[in-house]
Design a protein around this motif. Sequence first.
Motif, PDB file in Angstrom:
ATOM      1  N   UNK A   1       0.968  -1.527  -0.347  1.00 40.01           N
ATOM      2  CA  UNK A   1      -0.179  -0.063   0.215  1.00 40.01           C
ATOM      3  C   UNK A   1       0.888   1.116   0.108  1.00 40.01           C
ATOM      4  N   UNK A   2       0.408   2.615   0.190  1.00 37.42           N
ATOM      5  CA  UNK A   2       1.216   3.752  -0.473  1.00 37.42           C
ATOM      6  C   UNK A   2       1.187   4.388   1.436  1.00 37.42           C
ATOM      7  N   UNK A   3      -0.024   4.040   2.329  1.00 34.13           N
ATOM      8  CA  UNK A   3       0.434   5.206   3.407  1.00 34.13           C
ATOM      9  C   UNK A   3       2.024   4.334   4.020  1.00 34.13           C
ATOM     10  N   UNK A   4       1.808   5.717   4.823  1.00 35.10           N
ATOM     11  CA  UNK A   4       3.093   5.338   5.418  1.00 35.10           C
ATOM     12  C   UNK A   4       2.916   4.191   6.116  1.00 35.10           C
ATOM     13  N   UNK A   5       1.842   3.895   7.107  1.00 36.17           N
ATOM     14  CA  UNK A   5       2.353   2.448   8.065  1.00 36.17           C
ATOM     15  C   UNK A   5       1.807   1.379   6.623  1.00 36.17           C
ATOM     16  N   UNK A   6       1.558   1.687   5.357  1.00 38.41           N
ATOM     17  CA  UNK A   6       1.048   0.379   4.921  1.00 38.41           C
ATOM     18  C   UNK A   6       2.809  -0.170   4.055  1.00 38.41           C
ATOM     19  N   UNK A   7       3.182   1.369   4.084  1.00 41.76           N
ATOM     20  CA  UNK A   7       5.531   0.829   3.351  1.00 41.76           C
ATOM     21  C   UNK A   7       6.007   0.712   4.523  1.00 41.76           C
ATOM     22  N   UNK A   8       5.439   1.035   5.882  1.00 41.90           N
ATOM     23  CA  UNK A   8       6.419   0.210   6.841  1.00 41.90           C
ATOM     24  C   UNK A   8       5.776  -1.196   7.133  1.00 41.90           C
ATOM     25  N   UNK A   9       4.616  -1.616   6.658  1.00 38.35           N
ATOM     26  CA  UNK A   9       4.643  -2.945   7.266  1.00 38.35           C
ATOM     27  C   UNK A   9       5.279  -4.029   5.952  1.00 38.35           C
ATOM     28  N   UNK A  10       4.844  -3.700   4.941  1.00 39.85           N
ATOM     29  CA  UNK A  10       5.738  -3.896   3.285  1.00 39.85           C
ATOM     30  C   UNK A  10       6.825  -4.135   3.649  1.00 39.85           C
ATOM     31  N   UNK A  11       8.155  -2.971   4.569  1.00 35.94           N
ATOM     32  CA  UNK A  11       9.480  -2.799   4.402  1.00 35.94           C
ATOM     33  C   UNK A  11      10.282  -3.705   5.583  1.00 35.94           C
ATOM     34  N   UNK A  12       8.945  -3.941   6.617  1.00 38.88           N
ATOM     35  CA  UNK A  12       8.622  -5.709   7.563  1.00 38.88           C
ATOM     36  C   UNK A  12       8.805  -6.474   6.973  1.00 38.88           C
ATOM     37  N   UNK A  13       7.770  -7.181   5.914  1.00 39.14           N
ATOM     38  CA  UNK A  13       8.842  -8.155   5.171  1.00 39.14           C
ATOM     39  C   UNK A  13       8.943  -8.233   4.066  1.00 39.14           C
ATOM     40  N   UNK A  14       9.699  -7.451   3.205  1.00 44.56           N
ATOM     41  CA  UNK A  14      10.965  -7.962   2.606  1.00 44.56           C
ATOM     42  C   UNK A  14      11.605  -8.886   2.362  1.00 44.56           C
ATOM     43  N   UNK A  15      12.339  -9.233   1.295  1.00 48.83           N
ATOM     44  CA  UNK A  15      12.671 -10.335   1.441  1.00 48.83           C
ATOM     45  C   UNK A  15      13.662 -10.592   1.006  1.00 48.83           C
ATOM     46  N   UNK A  16      14.991 -11.239   0.911  1.00 46.16           N
ATOM     47  CA  UNK A  16      15.894 -10.792   0.091  1.00 46.16           C
ATOM     48  C   UNK A  16      16.112 -10.090  -0.858  1.00 46.16           C
ATOM     49  N   UNK A  17      17.535  -8.841  -1.296  1.00 43.49           N
ATOM     50  CA  UNK A  17      17.321  -8.291  -1.800  1.00 43.49           C
ATOM     51  C   UNK A  17      18.598  -8.688  -2.917  1.00 43.49           C
ATOM     52  N   UNK A  18      18.139  -8.974  -3.656  1.00 41.86           N
ATOM     53  CA  UNK A  18      19.363  -8.991  -4.815  1.00 41.86           C
ATOM     54  C   UNK A  18      20.114  -7.849  -5.291  1.00 41.86           C
ATOM     55  N   UNK A  19      20.717  -7.842  -4.674  1.00 42.86           N
ATOM     56  CA  UNK A  19      22.275  -6.644  -4.779  1.00 42.86           C
ATOM     57  C   UNK A  19      22.922  -6.784  -5.929  1.00 42.86           C
ATOM     58  N   UNK A  20      23.156  -5.632  -6.188  1.00 41.52           N
ATOM     59  CA  UNK A  20      24.657  -5.937  -6.774  1.00 41.52           C
ATOM     60  C   UNK A  20      26.494  -6.639  -6.113  1.00 41.52           C
ATOM     61  N   UNK A  21      25.713  -5.462  -4.577  1.00 41.00           N
ATOM     62  CA  UNK A  21      26.718  -6.204  -3.189  1.00 41.00           C
ATOM     63  C   UNK A  21      26.646  -7.601  -2.969  1.00 41.00           C
ATOM     64  N   UNK A  22      26.028  -8.251  -3.233  1.00 46.55           N
ATOM     65  CA  UNK A  22      25.719 -10.150  -2.686  1.00 46.55           C
ATOM     66  C   UNK A  22      24.460  -9.472  -2.795  1.00 46.55           C
ATOM     67  N   UNK A  23      23.713 -10.830  -1.731  1.00 47.24           N
ATOM     68  CA  UNK A  23      22.305 -10.842  -1.674  1.00 47.24           C
ATOM     69  C   UNK A  23      22.174 -10.471  -0.629  1.00 47.24           C
ATOM     70  N   UNK A  24      21.269  -9.607   0.038  1.00 48.24           N
ATOM     71  CA  UNK A  24      21.018  -9.327   1.763  1.00 48.24           C
ATOM     72  C   UNK A  24      19.920  -8.997   2.126  1.00 48.24           C
ATOM     73  N   UNK A  25      19.496  -9.135   3.609  1.00 48.13           N
ATOM     74  CA  UNK A  25      18.319  -9.163   4.073  1.00 48.13           C
ATOM     75  C   UNK A  25      18.587  -8.029   4.817  1.00 48.13           C
ATOM     76  N   UNK A  26      17.161  -7.480   6.008  1.00 46.64           N
ATOM     77  CA  UNK A  26      17.038  -6.536   6.667  1.00 46.64           C
ATOM     78  C   UNK A  26      17.401  -7.074   8.093  1.00 46.64           C
ATOM     79  N   UNK A  27      17.988  -6.815   9.254  1.00 52.53           N
ATOM     80  CA  UNK A  27      17.995  -7.304   9.853  1.00 52.53           C
ATOM     81  C   UNK A  27      17.249  -6.727  10.866  1.00 52.53           C
TER      82      UNK A  27
END
Length: 393
Positions: A333-359
């Motif tokens: 979603x696009x409200x502040x709280x929905x974005x935060x909820x989305x960030x809490x559920x972010x899965x591994x990021x496929x990054x050029x630095x190598x895959x990483x996740x949020x602690x």
Amino acid sequence: MRSTRALPLAITATLALTACGGSALSGDGGDGGGDDSTVTVGLLVPKSGVYAPLGEDMEAGFDLYLEENDGQLGGKDVEVKVVDEGGGPDDGVPAGTKLAQDDSIDAVVGIVNSAVALGLTDAFAEAKKPLIIANAGADAITGDGASEYVWRTSFANGEIGAAMGEHVAENVDGEVYLVGPDYAAGEEFLAGFKETFEGAGGEIAGTQMTPFGTTTNFQPYLQKVRNADPAAVFAFYAGSEAVTFVKQYDSLGLHENVPFYATGFLTEGGALDAQGKAAEGIFTSLHYSSALDNEKNQSFVKAYDEATNEVPTVYSVQAYDAAAALDQALETGTSGDEIVEGLQGVEEIDSPRGPWSFTDNQGPDQTYYLRKVADQDGAWTNVIEGELTQPSS
Ligand code: PHB
């Protein structure tokens, strides 16, 4: 080697605002009302001061992710408002506070300088607006008691210094001199190094903090380093300060005689191009090098070169990954709280630095590398020498 930056990518409607004085544009506001098919992201990056080149790299990294994803994040069209962070907190904190309070902005990405970030976290927490810091490493931002609205795709300052301490203690025979700019980031990088270096039996020869953002003549400080006759130096500098420091280290004859260790920002991107041979052999710690040998990085380096005619930096990657995190989060979603909820559920990021996740601390769990400046195929490069002992985060 590098050439000047190509025109901004056409796909993003990027507006350059100096101090966020613009009127509300499209976007549904931070509260999720109105049109949910478009989001507006504030990109707060320095356009002036010693860190201006870092801001350019961040903008290019963020733009590239959008270009690769049809100008969308989380299935929504994205409008980007670029706002100048300026040279430090006097400019960056008011500019960021306006963004936090601007209902036309759904989320903010960026911030290079730790002092700016430290001055803004409360404003974002109060406005309940997500802030994804794509560089500034102030330790307190993602430590205990951090706001759930403030996330980071970069690093904590102490971690990068700490990653190098044990290695230097084991490889340098004698005392080490510490140098850095006199603001939050300089102090934290050196403190992180000191902790693990002394913990591994190392001894400090002395410490010099130089006035941030205004020092162009480092020679009086370097003279003190020379007088102390250390076995090695450890430093943090970035942007144009990194160029000046490395060149003066070389011209005073320290380069040949005193091994130089630093955080990787010292020799990133345009700074390394400008330093050239003066940087040869410098060892640094960082979570990225354009020379990293993984598939994602190889395609990223190619795409970045096609878009900008340049080699990407850690700043480009951190902003690219912030876009990737928002891409996942905006599905919710696009409200502040929905974005935060989305960030809490972010899965591994496929990054050029190598895959990483949020602690749990809302920053990346990642690998720190030992890099060494060498001439590779005619270009000065941060060659990967190995992985460093992981600091506890
Ligand atoms: C910071 O202020 O946190 C900072 C600035 C520039 C860097 C790294 C960290 O390259």
